[in-house]
Motif scaffolding. Sequence first.
Motif, PDB file in Angstrom:
ATOM      1  N   ASP A   1      12.876  18.105  -2.275  1.00  0.00           N
ATOM      2  CA  ASP A   1      12.081  17.277  -3.132  1.00  0.00           C
ATOM      3  C   ASP A   1      13.091  16.316  -4.246  1.00  0.00           C
ATOM      4  O   ASP A   1      12.907  15.137  -4.371  1.00  0.00           O
ATOM      5  CB  ASP A   1      10.967  17.919  -4.071  1.00  0.00           C
ATOM      6  CG  ASP A   1      10.021  18.317  -2.969  1.00  0.00           C
ATOM      7  OD1 ASP A   1      10.195  18.279  -1.896  1.00  0.00           O
ATOM      8  OD2 ASP A   1       9.004  19.009  -3.571  1.00  0.00           O
ATOM      9  N   GLY A   2      14.033  17.004  -4.938  1.00  0.00           N
ATOM     10  CA  GLY A   2      14.744  16.358  -5.645  1.00  0.00           C
ATOM     11  C   GLY A   2      15.644  14.980  -5.024  1.00  0.00           C
ATOM     12  O   GLY A   2      15.740  14.098  -5.630  1.00  0.00           O
ATOM     13  N   LEU A   3      16.087  15.593  -3.938  1.00  0.00           N
ATOM     14  CA  LEU A   3      17.144  14.581  -3.147  1.00  0.00           C
ATOM     15  C   LEU A   3      16.334  13.478  -2.525  1.00  0.00           C
ATOM     16  O   LEU A   3      16.994  12.501  -2.269  1.00  0.00           O
ATOM     17  CB  LEU A   3      17.778  15.497  -2.299  1.00  0.00           C
ATOM     18  CG  LEU A   3      18.874  16.507  -2.888  1.00  0.00           C
ATOM     19  CD1 LEU A   3      19.559  17.128  -1.618  1.00  0.00           C
ATOM     20  CD2 LEU A   3      19.927  15.921  -3.883  1.00  0.00           C
ATOM     21  N   SER A   4      14.923  13.616  -2.840  1.00  0.00           N
ATOM     22  CA  SER A   4      14.382  12.392  -2.116  1.00  0.00           C
ATOM     23  C   SER A   4      14.211  11.156  -3.306  1.00  0.00           C
ATOM     24  O   SER A   4      13.860  10.168  -2.802  1.00  0.00           O
ATOM     25  CB  SER A   4      12.812  12.878  -2.103  1.00  0.00           C
ATOM     26  OG  SER A   4      12.790  13.788  -0.923  1.00  0.00           O
ATOM     27  N   GLY A   5      14.641  11.546  -4.527  1.00  0.00           N
ATOM     28  CA  GLY A   5      14.922  10.555  -5.413  1.00  0.00           C
ATOM     29  C   GLY A   5      13.691  10.152  -6.115  1.00  0.00           C
ATOM     30  O   GLY A   5      12.652  10.971  -6.004  1.00  0.00           O
ATOM     31  N   MET A   6      13.452   8.727  -6.458  1.00  0.00           N
ATOM     32  CA  MET A   6      12.034   8.278  -7.003  1.00  0.00           C
ATOM     33  C   MET A   6      11.176   7.931  -5.945  1.00  0.00           C
ATOM     34  O   MET A   6      11.779   7.094  -5.140  1.00  0.00           O
ATOM     35  CB  MET A   6      12.472   7.223  -8.126  1.00  0.00           C
ATOM     36  CG  MET A   6      13.337   7.742  -9.407  1.00  0.00           C
ATOM     37  SD  MET A   6      13.760   6.530 -10.376  1.00  0.00           S
ATOM     38  CE  MET A   6      15.160   5.947  -9.488  1.00  0.00           C
ATOM     39  N   ALA A   7      10.017   8.264  -6.050  1.00  0.00           N
ATOM     40  CA  ALA A   7       9.037   7.673  -5.179  1.00  0.00           C
ATOM     41  C   ALA A   7       8.537   6.131  -5.438  1.00  0.00           C
ATOM     42  O   ALA A   7       8.741   5.557  -6.555  1.00  0.00           O
ATOM     43  CB  ALA A   7       7.569   8.468  -5.307  1.00  0.00           C
ATOM     44  N   ARG A   8       8.295   5.446  -4.237  1.00  0.00           N
ATOM     45  CA  ARG A   8       7.963   3.927  -4.681  1.00  0.00           C
ATOM     46  C   ARG A   8       6.697   3.955  -5.466  1.00  0.00           C
ATOM     47  O   ARG A   8       6.387   2.818  -6.157  1.00  0.00           O
ATOM     48  CB  ARG A   8       7.932   3.380  -3.445  1.00  0.00           C
ATOM     49  CG  ARG A   8       9.231   3.246  -2.485  1.00  0.00           C
ATOM     50  CD  ARG A   8       9.164   2.648  -1.315  1.00  0.00           C
ATOM     51  NE  ARG A   8      10.486   2.637  -0.492  1.00  0.00           N
ATOM     52  CZ  ARG A   8      11.451   1.694  -0.636  1.00  0.00           C
ATOM     53  NH1 ARG A   8      11.228   0.796  -1.443  1.00  0.00           N
ATOM     54  NH2 ARG A   8      12.559   1.820   0.052  1.00  0.00           N
ATOM     55  N   CYS A   9       5.681   4.954  -4.988  1.00  0.00           N
ATOM     56  CA  CYS A   9       4.421   4.743  -5.722  1.00  0.00           C
ATOM     57  C   CYS A   9       3.959   5.959  -6.007  1.00  0.00           C
ATOM     58  O   CYS A   9       4.144   7.008  -5.309  1.00  0.00           O
ATOM     59  CB  CYS A   9       3.451   4.212  -4.800  1.00  0.00           C
ATOM     60  SG  CYS A   9       1.571   4.396  -5.159  1.00  0.00           S
ATOM     61  N   VAL A  10       3.630   6.299  -7.211  1.00  0.00           N
ATOM     62  CA  VAL A  10       3.330   7.634  -7.815  1.00  0.00           C
ATOM     63  C   VAL A  10       1.796   7.225  -8.520  1.00  0.00           C
ATOM     64  O   VAL A  10       1.475   6.414  -9.436  1.00  0.00           O
ATOM     65  CB  VAL A  10       3.997   8.329  -9.170  1.00  0.00           C
ATOM     66  CG1 VAL A  10       3.489   9.675  -9.295  1.00  0.00           C
ATOM     67  CG2 VAL A  10       5.364   8.439  -8.298  1.00  0.00           C
ATOM     68  N   GLU A  11       0.631   7.921  -8.262  1.00  0.00           N
ATOM     69  CA  GLU A  11      -0.542   7.805  -8.784  1.00  0.00           C
ATOM     70  C   GLU A  11      -0.872   9.017  -9.910  1.00  0.00           C
ATOM     71  O   GLU A  11      -1.077  10.130  -9.335  1.00  0.00           O
ATOM     72  CB  GLU A  11      -1.629   7.959  -7.849  1.00  0.00           C
ATOM     73  CG  GLU A  11      -3.249   7.473  -8.578  1.00  0.00           C
ATOM     74  CD  GLU A  11      -4.179   7.028  -7.649  1.00  0.00           C
ATOM     75  OE1 GLU A  11      -5.216   7.133  -8.149  1.00  0.00           O
ATOM     76  OE2 GLU A  11      -3.799   6.666  -6.408  1.00  0.00           O
ATOM     77  N   ARG A  12      -1.193   8.704 -11.166  1.00  0.00           N
ATOM     78  CA  ARG A  12      -1.662   9.881 -12.070  1.00  0.00           C
ATOM     79  C   ARG A  12      -2.496   9.384 -12.808  1.00  0.00           C
ATOM     80  O   ARG A  12      -2.600   8.267 -13.670  1.00  0.00           O
ATOM     81  CB  ARG A  12      -0.353  10.197 -12.797  1.00  0.00           C
ATOM     82  CG  ARG A  12       0.576  11.093 -12.192  1.00  0.00           C
ATOM     83  CD  ARG A  12       1.900  11.509 -13.027  1.00  0.00           C
ATOM     84  NE  ARG A  12       2.677  12.296 -11.902  1.00  0.00           N
ATOM     85  CZ  ARG A  12       4.114  12.507 -12.299  1.00  0.00           C
ATOM     86  NH1 ARG A  12       4.488  11.809 -13.363  1.00  0.00           N
ATOM     87  NH2 ARG A  12       4.823  13.040 -11.631  1.00  0.00           N
ATOM     88  N   HIS A  13      -3.863  10.215 -12.997  1.00  0.00           N
ATOM     89  CA  HIS A  13      -4.766   9.748 -14.045  1.00  0.00           C
ATOM     90  C   HIS A  13      -5.428   8.265 -13.911  1.00  0.00           C
ATOM     91  O   HIS A  13      -5.530   7.523 -14.793  1.00  0.00           O
ATOM     92  CB  HIS A  13      -4.374   9.859 -15.591  1.00  0.00           C
ATOM     93  CG  HIS A  13      -3.690  11.372 -16.009  1.00  0.00           C
ATOM     94  ND1 HIS A  13      -4.513  12.270 -15.603  1.00  0.00           N
ATOM     95  CD2 HIS A  13      -2.645  11.583 -16.696  1.00  0.00           C
ATOM     96  CE1 HIS A  13      -3.962  13.342 -15.998  1.00  0.00           C
ATOM     97  NE2 HIS A  13      -2.645  12.833 -16.502  1.00  0.00           N
ATOM     98  N   GLY A  14      -5.472   8.071 -12.398  1.00  0.00           N
ATOM     99  CA  GLY A  14      -5.946   6.619 -12.266  1.00  0.00           C
ATOM    100  C   GLY A  14      -5.205   5.541 -12.280  1.00  0.00           C
ATOM    101  O   GLY A  14      -5.441   4.367 -11.934  1.00  0.00           O
ATOM    102  N   ILE A  15      -3.715   5.577 -12.806  1.00  0.00           N
ATOM    103  CA  ILE A  15      -2.865   4.636 -12.659  1.00  0.00           C
ATOM    104  C   ILE A  15      -1.567   4.742 -11.593  1.00  0.00           C
ATOM    105  O   ILE A  15      -1.249   5.752 -11.524  1.00  0.00           O
ATOM    106  CB  ILE A  15      -2.129   4.690 -14.138  1.00  0.00           C
ATOM    107  CG1 ILE A  15      -3.262   4.716 -15.288  1.00  0.00           C
ATOM    108  CG2 ILE A  15      -0.983   3.524 -14.312  1.00  0.00           C
ATOM    109  CD1 ILE A  15      -4.021   3.463 -15.408  1.00  0.00           C
ATOM    110  N   ARG A  16      -1.508   3.616 -11.107  1.00  0.00           N
ATOM    111  CA  ARG A  16      -0.492   3.458  -9.959  1.00  0.00           C
ATOM    112  C   ARG A  16       0.843   2.919 -10.653  1.00  0.00           C
ATOM    113  O   ARG A  16       1.015   1.943 -11.061  1.00  0.00           O
ATOM    114  CB  ARG A  16      -0.795   2.695  -8.929  1.00  0.00           C
ATOM    115  CG  ARG A  16      -1.895   3.405  -8.034  1.00  0.00           C
ATOM    116  CD  ARG A  16      -1.949   2.593  -6.497  1.00  0.00           C
ATOM    117  NE  ARG A  16      -1.773   1.425  -6.487  1.00  0.00           N
ATOM    118  CZ  ARG A  16      -1.412   0.759  -5.300  1.00  0.00           C
ATOM    119  NH1 ARG A  16      -1.123   1.424  -4.247  1.00  0.00           N
ATOM    120  NH2 ARG A  16      -1.477  -0.574  -5.475  1.00  0.00           N
TER     121      ARG A  16
END
Length: 440
Positions: free
Chosen positions: A147-162
């Motif tokens: 998980d950590g070595l996957s780096g930063m995700a291109r898209c993360v959705e939290r509380h209705g904000i992408r």
Amino acid sequence: MEKPVVSQSFDMAMARFALFESCPQLAVAVSGGPDSMALILLADAFARVRGGSVTALTVDHGLRPESSREASQVAEWLRARGIAHHVLSWQGDKPSANLQAAAREARYRLLSDWCREHGVLHLLVAHTRDDQAETFLLRLARGSGVDGLSGMARCVERHGIRLLRPLLDVPKSALIDFLNTEQQPWIEDPSNAKDLYARNRLRKALPALEALGLTPARLAETAERMGRARAALEMHTAQALAESVVLYPAGYALLDAAALRAYPEEISLRVLAALLSTIGGDAYRPRREKLQRLHDAIMRGTALVKTTLSGCVFLSVPRMAAKLWVVREPKAVAGDMPVSVRETIFWDGRFCARLDGEGAPELKIGALGQEGWRSIREHCCAPEVSALPKAALYTLPALKTLEGVAEVPHIGFSAALPGIPRLRLDYRPARALAADGFMY
């Protein structure tokens, strides 16, 4: 005229995100550095072609004397281009320890809050391929797993904000070339040169690593491969969650340990980590060592009596040996929060709360608590309520007046007090139990 390569790469990245409304409204985090200045110009061109618009958001952390002046400079540059701009200030006392982490958390909170208040669904940030490579190396040094070595995700959705990162395939040098072509100045942050921060020290070591073949491009490619593996693991974890966990909208869960034992250890560990994040209201996984101890106890069938981890309590269910309640830890739950009519607030990192009605006296939202439960329990005799562990009842969100408990929606209690608005609750933890999957 053919679009610049950077513009083409940006448009391709945005196409991957899809699901934009016909006239997209985008918010862009803009510090004034080269990466974010390039991003706001690219996003503005993208939105205008589609009949939409962008708003640049600059967070003034107040940590450097020149930060206010720099925010004003960004506003001036963008005003000349017809781009809307707002400054969001980090108010209050600043911590003496872990300042970078606290500033990052404050930054994302301010940006997300602005988006929610203005109905903007998409927040763009300017992380580049170089940032992804640095993140990979920093996490490798910490001994991170897949998980950590996957780096930063291109898209993360939290509380209705992408939260979108459309520049992860673009090197910083290409963005600087783009800005020079556009004749757009930028601001250099002097803190990026300080050896005080691990990322800066690593950045200075990169030329030596590149000589060994560890280029930013190759490191970012490796992170992408790890992301592909992570996405596969998350798919199997979602299947295991569906078969072993019942999640209740009141913020607790029932875990079937027998069903969980049928899965490989990596998957069952991920199930527990997801449960802890969702019930505990924390977006981050617990430390591996503590998670492993809890996992091993559950796999052995050890009876758990008030076992706590990451703000959660695990409780064996009487007469159901393989079942466990997973509930919020009463000692870790958030305190009472004042709330006004038609105001939406997030409580305990898990609940979106809103009052529907007219004006009302001083009201708060908080945990029901032991005393609150004692005051209303004679009115809550339904079998499904009586079967709940006390810890689950004590941590239920409740509407409170100066006189006592007015309403606990999840167990159907209402004191029916005159002039008290109705409490509407949605369970929206920072991390969903089964996310959409890592976007690599």
